[in-house]
Scaffold this active site. Structure first.
Site, PDB file in Angstrom:
ATOM      1  CB  ILE A  70      -5.854   5.522  -1.063  1.00 55.74           C
ATOM      2  CG1 ILE A  70      -5.720   3.996  -0.983  1.00 55.74           C
ATOM      3  CG2 ILE A  70      -5.109   6.159   0.091  1.00 55.74           C
ATOM      4  CD1 ILE A  70      -4.252   3.507  -1.106  1.00 55.74           C
ATOM      5  CB  SER A  71     -10.985   3.140   0.482  1.00 56.57           C
ATOM      6  OG  SER A  71     -11.760   3.628  -0.584  1.00 56.57           O
ATOM      7  CD  GLN A  72     -10.953   3.230   8.014  1.00 57.29           C
ATOM      8  OE1 GLN A  72     -11.829   4.069   7.764  1.00 57.29           O
ATOM      9  NE2 GLN A  72     -10.893   2.570   9.133  1.00 57.29           N
ATOM     10  N   PRO A  73      -8.048   0.943   4.721  1.00 60.42           N
ATOM     11  CG  PRO A  73      -5.825   0.400   5.239  1.00 60.42           C
ATOM     12  CD  PRO A  73      -6.817   1.536   5.299  1.00 60.42           C
ATOM     13  NE  ARG A 123      -4.184   1.803   2.227  1.00 60.55           N
ATOM     14  CZ  ARG A 123      -4.314   2.898   2.977  1.00 60.55           C
ATOM     15  NH1 ARG A 123      -3.382   3.216   3.839  1.00 60.55           N
ATOM     16  NH2 ARG A 123      -5.387   3.667   2.856  1.00 60.55           N
TER      17      ARG A 123
END
Ligand code: SAH
Length: 228
Positions: free
Chosen positions: A67-70, A41
């Site tokens: 970028i979305s949260q994991p 990431r």
């Protein structure tokens, strides 16, 4: 800037810890957790933010996008129930990270992004990392009919309502395959409910709908979308 072997070790360790965190937060699908553990990431975020790449948080990627949260990536990927060789369409390529996670799950990945420069950057990076993703610049609320039907469609921006073309591009169930699943945050700009539609038959109303947790995504913007 080239990564050193000690960076690699550090990031690998951080990814393992991230997978532990996601497990504690309720992600149970081992294949999803392994995929998160495999994707670098840190390569998908701005170099200045690399120290935060494996914290469970969304990060800016430019042009007011994130970028979305994991956790969110793991949650949406779990709901897609990806089987190897499934054809998956993503709406909102952004950094390319979600695409890479889907590749690690063995999916054939198609991804549409409306911002041309984000897409150019994601395409270059995915290619460098060896992820085979077919990408397109355009309005993902129309889906990508040329490669339909899909076993799964994941929308990574918040919708006010469900774009009808996406439902139509889900695979109909057959003896060999279950019906396609659409995972989409629905609810408009204030916040959305993660929603899954599964195709149950061949008719225009043959879909089952399930509602899950609340999230807050950047807005989906497109022709089949009412976001202001
Ligand atoms: N999946 C991404 C998250 C990106 S944020 C990742 O892993 O990094 C959501 C993205 O959806 C943004 O890049 C935004 O530009 C894009 N987007 C919004 N509306 C869209 C549309 N109608 N078609 C394609 N992309 C769209």
């Amino acid at each position: 800037m080239a990564a050193t072997p000690s960076d690699d070790r550090k990031y690998r360790h951080q990814r393992e810890r991230l997978a532990d965190t996601l497990r504690e937060r309720g992600i149970t699908d081992g294949r999803v957790l392994s995929a998160i553990e495999a994707v670098p990431r840190h390569a998908f975020v701005d170099p200045a933010l690399r120290d935060r790449a494996y914290a469970d948080e969304a990060l800016p990627i430019g042009l007011n996008q994130t970028i979305s949260q994991p956790f969110t990536v793991a949650y949406q990927t779990s709901l897609l129930e990806v089987a190897p060789d499934d054809r998956i369409l993503e709406v909102g390529t952004g950094s390319g990270y979600q695409s890479a996670v889907l590749c690690e799950m063995g999916a054939r990945v198609f991804s549409v992004e409306r911002h041309e420069d984000l897409l150019a950057r994601a395409r270059r990076l995915l290619n460098e990392l060896g992820y085979d993703v077919r990408t397109r610049h355009g309005d993902g609320t129309k889906g990508w009919p040329a490669f339909a039907p899909y076993d799964g469609i994941v929308v990574t921006a918040g919708a006010s309502d469900v774009p009808a073309p996406l439902l139509r591009q889900l695979r109909e169930p057959s003896e060999e395959h279950p019906g396609g699943r659409l995972v989409i945050p629905v609810g408009g700009r204030g916040g959305q409910t993660m929603t899954r539609f599964a195709r149950t038959g061949t008719g225009p109303h043959d879909y089952e709908r399930e509602d899950f947790h609340s999230f807050r995504f950047v807005p989906l913007v497109g022709e089949h979308e009412e976001n202001e």
